[in-house]
Design a protein around this motif. Sequence first.
Motif, PDB file in Angstrom:
ATOM      1  N   ASP A 288       0.802  -1.231   0.000  1.00  0.00           N
ATOM      2  CA  ASP A 288       0.000   0.000   0.000  1.00  0.00           C
ATOM      3  C   ASP A 288       0.829   1.272   0.000  1.00  0.00           C
ATOM      4  O   ASP A 288       0.377   2.327   0.437  1.00  0.00           O
ATOM      5  CB  ASP A 288      -0.962   0.022   1.203  1.00  0.00           C
ATOM      6  CG  ASP A 288      -2.114   1.003   0.986  1.00  0.00           C
ATOM      7  OD1 ASP A 288      -2.540   1.178  -0.171  1.00  0.00           O
ATOM      8  OD2 ASP A 288      -2.586   1.608   1.980  1.00  0.00           O
ATOM      9  N   ARG A 289       2.043   1.196  -0.535  1.00  0.00           N
ATOM     10  CA  ARG A 289       2.795   2.433  -0.727  1.00  0.00           C
ATOM     11  C   ARG A 289       2.190   3.261  -1.859  1.00  0.00           C
ATOM     12  O   ARG A 289       2.220   4.495  -1.834  1.00  0.00           O
ATOM     13  CB  ARG A 289       4.259   2.114  -1.021  1.00  0.00           C
ATOM     14  CG  ARG A 289       5.055   1.678   0.194  1.00  0.00           C
ATOM     15  CD  ARG A 289       6.483   1.351  -0.159  1.00  0.00           C
ATOM     16  NE  ARG A 289       6.587   0.120  -0.938  1.00  0.00           N
ATOM     17  CZ  ARG A 289       7.697  -0.319  -1.525  1.00  0.00           C
ATOM     18  NH1 ARG A 289       8.810   0.400  -1.440  1.00  0.00           N
ATOM     19  NH2 ARG A 289       7.705  -1.451  -2.191  1.00  0.00           N
ATOM     20  N   LEU A 290       1.662   2.587  -2.876  1.00  0.00           N
ATOM     21  CA  LEU A 290       1.005   3.249  -3.998  1.00  0.00           C
ATOM     22  C   LEU A 290      -0.297   2.534  -4.317  1.00  0.00           C
ATOM     23  O   LEU A 290      -0.384   1.311  -4.179  1.00  0.00           O
ATOM     24  CB  LEU A 290       1.892   3.215  -5.251  1.00  0.00           C
ATOM     25  CG  LEU A 290       3.193   4.007  -5.264  1.00  0.00           C
ATOM     26  CD1 LEU A 290       3.932   3.739  -6.570  1.00  0.00           C
ATOM     27  CD2 LEU A 290       2.945   5.490  -5.087  1.00  0.00           C
TER      28      LEU A 290
ATOM     29  N   ARG B 206      -7.005   5.473  -4.065  1.00  0.00           N
ATOM     30  CA  ARG B 206      -7.465   4.510  -3.063  1.00  0.00           C
ATOM     31  C   ARG B 206      -8.952   4.626  -2.787  1.00  0.00           C
ATOM     32  O   ARG B 206      -9.519   3.773  -2.089  1.00  0.00           O
ATOM     33  CB  ARG B 206      -6.693   4.721  -1.756  1.00  0.00           C
ATOM     34  CG  ARG B 206      -5.208   4.377  -1.851  1.00  0.00           C
ATOM     35  CD  ARG B 206      -4.532   4.519  -0.496  1.00  0.00           C
ATOM     36  NE  ARG B 206      -3.155   4.051  -0.538  1.00  0.00           N
ATOM     37  CZ  ARG B 206      -2.107   4.800  -0.874  1.00  0.00           C
ATOM     38  NH1 ARG B 206      -2.310   6.082  -1.206  1.00  0.00           N
ATOM     39  NH2 ARG B 206      -0.891   4.297  -0.896  1.00  0.00           N
TER      40      ARG B 206
ATOM     41  N   ASN C  10      -3.600  12.603  -6.069  1.00  0.00           N
ATOM     42  CA  ASN C  10      -2.264  12.881  -5.554  1.00  0.00           C
ATOM     43  C   ASN C  10      -2.288  12.788  -4.029  1.00  0.00           C
ATOM     44  O   ASN C  10      -3.215  13.285  -3.387  1.00  0.00           O
ATOM     45  CB  ASN C  10      -1.803  14.275  -5.988  1.00  0.00           C
ATOM     46  CG  ASN C  10      -0.325  14.512  -5.748  1.00  0.00           C
ATOM     47  OD1 ASN C  10       0.455  13.575  -5.623  1.00  0.00           O
ATOM     48  ND2 ASN C  10       0.065  15.774  -5.692  1.00  0.00           N
ATOM     49  N   TYR C  11      -1.254  12.143  -3.474  1.00  0.00           N
ATOM     50  CA  TYR C  11      -1.203  11.899  -2.039  1.00  0.00           C
ATOM     51  C   TYR C  11      -0.051  12.656  -1.395  1.00  0.00           C
ATOM     52  O   TYR C  11       1.021  12.797  -1.978  1.00  0.00           O
ATOM     53  CB  TYR C  11      -1.039  10.395  -1.768  1.00  0.00           C
ATOM     54  CG  TYR C  11      -2.281   9.617  -2.135  1.00  0.00           C
ATOM     55  CD1 TYR C  11      -3.287   9.380  -1.198  1.00  0.00           C
ATOM     56  CD2 TYR C  11      -2.464   9.160  -3.436  1.00  0.00           C
ATOM     57  CE1 TYR C  11      -4.445   8.698  -1.544  1.00  0.00           C
ATOM     58  CE2 TYR C  11      -3.619   8.477  -3.786  1.00  0.00           C
ATOM     59  CZ  TYR C  11      -4.607   8.251  -2.841  1.00  0.00           C
ATOM     60  OH  TYR C  11      -5.761   7.596  -3.194  1.00  0.00           O
TER      61      TYR C  11
ATOM     62  N   ILE D  26       2.569  12.595   1.795  1.00  0.00           N
ATOM     63  CA  ILE D  26       3.169  11.605   2.687  1.00  0.00           C
ATOM     64  C   ILE D  26       3.954  12.329   3.766  1.00  0.00           C
ATOM     65  O   ILE D  26       4.808  13.172   3.474  1.00  0.00           O
ATOM     66  CB  ILE D  26       4.092  10.646   1.909  1.00  0.00           C
ATOM     67  CG1 ILE D  26       3.292   9.897   0.835  1.00  0.00           C
ATOM     68  CG2 ILE D  26       4.753   9.663   2.861  1.00  0.00           C
ATOM     69  CD1 ILE D  26       4.129   8.942   0.010  1.00  0.00           C
TER      70      ILE D  26
ATOM     71  N   THR E  35       4.785   7.829   8.067  1.00  0.00           N
ATOM     72  CA  THR E  35       4.026   6.680   7.558  1.00  0.00           C
ATOM     73  C   THR E  35       2.606   7.054   7.171  1.00  0.00           C
ATOM     74  O   THR E  35       1.853   6.209   6.684  1.00  0.00           O
ATOM     75  CB  THR E  35       3.984   5.569   8.617  1.00  0.00           C
ATOM     76  OG1 THR E  35       3.376   6.082   9.811  1.00  0.00           O
ATOM     77  CG2 THR E  35       5.389   5.062   8.934  1.00  0.00           C
TER      78      THR E  35
ATOM     79  N   ALA F 297       9.808  11.087  -0.468  1.00  0.00           N
ATOM     80  CA  ALA F 297       9.270  10.248   0.599  1.00  0.00           C
ATOM     81  C   ALA F 297       9.451   8.767   0.303  1.00  0.00           C
ATOM     82  O   ALA F 297       9.489   7.943   1.228  1.00  0.00           O
ATOM     83  CB  ALA F 297       7.794  10.564   0.826  1.00  0.00           C
TER      84      ALA F 297
ATOM     85  N   TYR G 186       2.537  11.199  -5.645  1.00  0.00           N
ATOM     86  CA  TYR G 186       2.627  11.491  -4.221  1.00  0.00           C
ATOM     87  C   TYR G 186       3.660  12.598  -4.040  1.00  0.00           C
ATOM     88  O   TYR G 186       4.537  12.808  -4.884  1.00  0.00           O
ATOM     89  CB  TYR G 186       3.008  10.246  -3.409  1.00  0.00           C
ATOM     90  CG  TYR G 186       4.377   9.690  -3.715  1.00  0.00           C
ATOM     91  CD1 TYR G 186       5.525  10.190  -3.093  1.00  0.00           C
ATOM     92  CD2 TYR G 186       4.536   8.656  -4.633  1.00  0.00           C
ATOM     93  CE1 TYR G 186       6.779   9.678  -3.377  1.00  0.00           C
ATOM     94  CE2 TYR G 186       5.787   8.138  -4.928  1.00  0.00           C
ATOM     95  CZ  TYR G 186       6.902   8.653  -4.296  1.00  0.00           C
ATOM     96  OH  TYR G 186       8.146   8.151  -4.593  1.00  0.00           O
TER      97      TYR G 186
ATOM     98  N   ARG H 144      -0.358   8.705   4.993  1.00  0.00           N
ATOM     99  CA  ARG H 144      -0.645   9.038   3.602  1.00  0.00           C
ATOM    100  C   ARG H 144      -2.067   9.570   3.520  1.00  0.00           C
ATOM    101  O   ARG H 144      -2.990   8.954   4.050  1.00  0.00           O
ATOM    102  CB  ARG H 144      -0.513   7.808   2.699  1.00  0.00           C
ATOM    103  CG  ARG H 144       0.894   7.249   2.618  1.00  0.00           C
ATOM    104  CD  ARG H 144       0.904   5.919   1.859  1.00  0.00           C
ATOM    105  NE  ARG H 144       2.246   5.408   1.686  1.00  0.00           N
ATOM    106  CZ  ARG H 144       2.929   4.747   2.602  1.00  0.00           C
ATOM    107  NH1 ARG H 144       2.373   4.509   3.780  1.00  0.00           N
ATOM    108  NH2 ARG H 144       4.152   4.307   2.367  1.00  0.00           N
TER     109      ARG H 144
END
Length: 429
Positions: A53-55, A79, A276-277, A279, A282, A414, A409, A284
């Motif tokens: 779940d990093r991307l 997401r 767009n996220y 970070i 940890t 990050a 992101y 997000r």
Amino acid sequence: MFDQAVDRRRFMGGSALLGGVLLAQPSWALSPAIPDPAIAATQALFDAYIADDRLPGAVGAIGRGTLAPNFAVRGKQGREAGALAMSPDSLFRMYSMTKPITGIAAMMLVEDGKLRLDQDVGDFVPGFRKPMVALDPVKSLDARPASKPLTIRHVLTHSGGLGYAIISKGALHDAFVHNGLASGAVSHMKLPGLDAIPPAPSLAAFAERLATLPLIADPDTRWSYSCGLDLMGHIIEQASGMEFEAFLRKRIFQPLGMTSSWFQVPTSELARMTTNYGILGTARAPIDPGATTIFADKPALKLGGSGLVMSPRDYDRFLQMLAGFGAIGRVRVMREATARLAMSNLLAPGVDTSGTFAAGQGFGAGGRVRITPNGLGEGVGTYGWGGAAATVAWVDPSTKFRASGFAQYMPDSAMPFTKDFSRTVYTSL
């Protein structure tokens, strides 16, 4: 080794990797130009980022010469519930990957005889006719006369001493904010660490206000990341007699078939927009959801340094043209000599690049140029740049291939997505 635990059958409703051969691929996914292992390795990289779940998803494009690209595509555009699957036509914020496009547009005007590389910027923005250099830009705007004029070459290569809202500190940074010299749109939300800068009303006003501020160094002495390509948008308007975006559309986008490139995303195309996220550690969080993106608003400034939203397919078309030294097939948008010049090292001898994004390398028209090997196989002469929301693209004339990778992101530091993408491409090829 990359984690390959994700079931690849989720991709496009049934693609799979079996014995190193890609099966059941959609029509855009594979061409004879690039070996299967390069796409398989890139997709495995994306799977690893999605598995933990990093991307939510990512897209990569790899092409040989000017042949059709292969696309590595995984995951979804965000997401949020109902997010669409990623595709080569998903829309990404290019941010600084806008800069090479603006640089190439300027080189077209050099070819036309409407600009000269060593022409004084003061010919287009009178306030720059007698540039000043700050004595200490952090403490004050006190300044002395510059040792030489600011030129088109300096603006294209970040070697003229221009500042940047995202780089400058202290007094000069405050002056950028006060004058509305914004460096790009990010979100409708107020985000920590980002200035809310009411932008100047036009590119002309941006250029005129910028000309009232001192440089941070004499031209041709230091490489410093700058708003030069934003300034270049106004110079292109002055030299061409056309609105900036109209020039890009007429000379680059339309002839190359780039139909998904905008400063303002049309309402009808918002379903393709990625989220767009932001970070922080940890954590997000979505800072610019695709459905309500700030890039659907009419921009106050069409910034040549950061403003474009594009699809991976469109950006690859731009790279194809560069790989063809100005042409794709029978469609030529600039002469070969101009394209080669644009992708060459345009920095004057002696410009100090130490400790910068260009450290030890050269710089062309809006993009870095490799002048020494990097140990990964990237060839000398490779031209390209990256974007603030984790995108990267390059053309490598020595190996005759091009590649681009897209996530969304911020800050891009990050996670090492763009570095991992680049390394994966080269090691797999």
